[in-house]
Design a protein around this motif. Structure first.
Motif: not given
Length: 163
Positions: A48-56, A81-90
């Motif tokens: 339930p808490d994992k992304w769908s294939i579309k989201q991946i 600096e090659l900073w990170g990002y919030d993948q869940n937010l996106l």
């Protein structure tokens, strides 16, 4: 030392470090795999808490879009600096679930073509430019390998847990 995905750069780099990253970017194997997935299967989540294939697929595309821009800045000696990002937010603020898998694949293909075009313009000297990815000093070439390693990581997950 064995890294986990949470480690970021070293984990993704290690997945492809000895491979020809240019060939990996040019490969159509990911597109072939994604095109074999049905729309019904594309919304599947193995938990339930994992992304769908579309989201991946959308996430892989977003990641490449972001990281190639950073690679571009690095190639021009922009001191960043090659900073990170919030993948869940996106992902949570995307329309990935509303779009068809075909639309998401088309977007991925378009981003990939732009990435390959950019990579083909790089000189050997540019590939040696160094930048920081978290606490790691890396070359542009190694950063590019980590981008394609990220895709490899998610494709492995799709193969192992979704199909």
């Amino acid at each position: 030392m064995k890294y986990t995905p949470e480690a970021g750069f070293p984990y993704y780099y290690d997945l492809v470090k000895d491979m020809n990253y240019r060939s990996l970017f040019a490969s159509s194997s990911t597109i072939t795999l994604l095109n074999s997935i049905s729309e019904e299967k594309a919304v599947y989540r193995y938990a339930p808490d994992k992304w769908s294939i579309k989201q991946i697929v959308g996430h892989i595309t977003d990641h490449e879009r972001i990281k190639i821009f950073r690679a571009f800045l690095m190639s021009r000696n922009e001191s960043i600096e090659l900073w990170g990002y919030d993948q869940n937010l996106l992902v949570n603020n995307s329309r990935f679930e509303e779009l068809t898998l075909k639309q998401l694949i088309t977007d991925f293909v378009n981003v990939r073509k732009a990435s390959v075009s950019f990579i083909e313009t790089l000189s050997e000297n540019q590939l040696l430019i160094k930048g920081m990815a978290r606490q790691y000093e890396i070359t542009l070439e190694d950063f590019l390998k980590s981008i394609i390693g990220h895709e490899k990581h998610h494709i492995n997950i799709i193969k192992e847990r979704y199909i």
